[in-house]
Write an enzyme that holds these catalytic residues in place. Structure first.
Site, short mmCIF file in Angstrom:
data_model
loop_
_atom_site.label_atom_id
_atom_site.label_comp_id
_atom_site.label_asym_id
_atom_site.label_seq_id
_atom_site.Cartn_x
_atom_site.Cartn_y
_atom_site.Cartn_z
N LEU A 1 0.86 -1.18 0.00
CA LEU A 1 0.00 0.00 0.00
C LEU A 1 0.90 1.23 0.00
O LEU A 1 1.84 1.32 0.79
CB LEU A 1 -0.89 0.03 1.25
CG LEU A 1 -2.25 -0.64 1.21
CD1 LEU A 1 -2.96 -0.44 2.54
CD2 LEU A 1 -3.12 -0.11 0.08
N ASP A 2 0.60 2.19 -0.88
CA ASP A 2 1.36 3.43 -0.91
C ASP A 2 1.24 4.16 0.43
O ASP A 2 0.23 4.01 1.13
CB ASP A 2 0.84 4.35 -2.02
CG ASP A 2 1.07 3.77 -3.41
OD1 ASP A 2 2.00 2.96 -3.57
OD2 ASP A 2 0.29 4.13 -4.32
#
Length: 309
Positions: free
Chosen positions: A48-49
């Protein structure tokens, strides 16, 4: 001859379904969880960014052997696209690379969605983990290079418009492995003639783990206040999900203690009875509910490929 170095930490195994906060990287989250649980090994299933929040499944110990089965699962994201600007990273972090005063109406957005449902062709963002000639695309992009990233097919099972404001639209997407939501926002903006980028992103589901399994990082960090180490670790362990839950999409084979012993030694076991499965490319075996092995079934045998302690 020197003795093998003893691994640091506890040999615990299981999945923690973390609710990752914004501005916290996936690698940073794994390191924090590994330290909190004093675990020997840890890894995550699906990056996940930092600007994204939500479900980040983290595997501890032997559960790391089941990461590929979670990586391949369906995912659900809720996201917002802000109109009027395209950015180098396709999200809020990047520089503006194109701009427009045009704004799409709700019907235009709805009319676009069928194009983004089913098997679609997608070009990953310049700032992505895709490898180009052995280097990560984001490393090349940070060096100022514009790279030619080939398109690839991804699966979009469902795309839902949740709401529209003057400068933004909210969506929910259920998608397969390898889908870049940032690229969806970029392509929406181009197709609608107004440009766009991701301004909010939250992952709510990674198969097979449900949203209610998520544990906020703050809840785990709060347990650091427990002074007794054993009590603190026991409280943390209550949040772990059994390793076998990651394999719910595979056929399940309960085995006896004797069969489990053979499997742990890497040996196949014979399957008898009218109800014995005939052939499966992959299945998992448990003894009294505990995961023993992942393997294949054929010619009346279960042959282990990965064995669990």
């Amino acid at each position: 001859m020197s003795k093998p170095r003893k691994p640091k930490g506890r040999p615990i195994s299981g999945w923690l379904i973390l609710d990752k906060p914004v501005d916290f990287g996936s690698t940073e989250a794994v390191s924090k969880i590994k330290w909190l649980f004093n675990a020997q090994k840890a890894g995550h299933a699906g990056t996940l960014d930092p600007l994204a929040s939500g479900m980040l499944p983290i595997a501890l110990g032997d559960a790391t052997k089941t990461v590929p089965y979670v990586m391949d699962g369906r995912k659900i994201y809720e996201f917002a696209v802000s109109w009027g600007e395209e950015r180098s990273t396709d999200d809020l972090e990047g520089e503006v690379t194109a701009a427009s005063d045009a704004r799409p109406d709700e019907q235009s957005i709805r009319d676009l969605l069928p194009k983004y449902t089913g098997t679609i062709s997608q070009i990953p963002p310049q700032f992505s983990a895709i490898k180009i000639a052995g280097e990560r695309a984001y490393d090349l992009a940070r060096d100022g290079e514009t790279v030619d990233i080939p398109s690839r097919e991804v699966e979009i099972f469902r795309m839902t418009l949740l709401g529209v404001t003057a400068d933004k639209a909210h969506f929910e997407v259920e998608c397969g492995k390898g889908t870049y939501v940032r690229a969806l926002a970029r392509d929406f903006g181009r197709d609608l003639g107004c440009y766009g980028h991701i301004s909010e992103l939250r992952r709510t589901f990674v198969a097979p783990f449900a949203e209610e399994k998520m544990v906020p990082l703050a809840d785990l960090v709060a347990l650091e206040e427990i002074e007794d180490r054993d009590e603190r670790l026991a409280a943390l362990d209550e949040f772990l999900i059994d390793t076998a839950e990651a394999l719910s999409s595979l056929p399940h084979l309960p085995v006896t203690d004797d069969q489990a012993h053979r499997l742990k030694m890497g040996n196949p076991v014979i399957l008898r009875g009218r109800d014995a499965p005939l052939a499966e490319a992959e299945a998992y075996a448990t003894v009294r509910g505990k995961l023993i092995a992942i393997g294949e079934i054929g010619q009346g045998e279960f042959r282990p490929k990965r064995v669990f302690g």
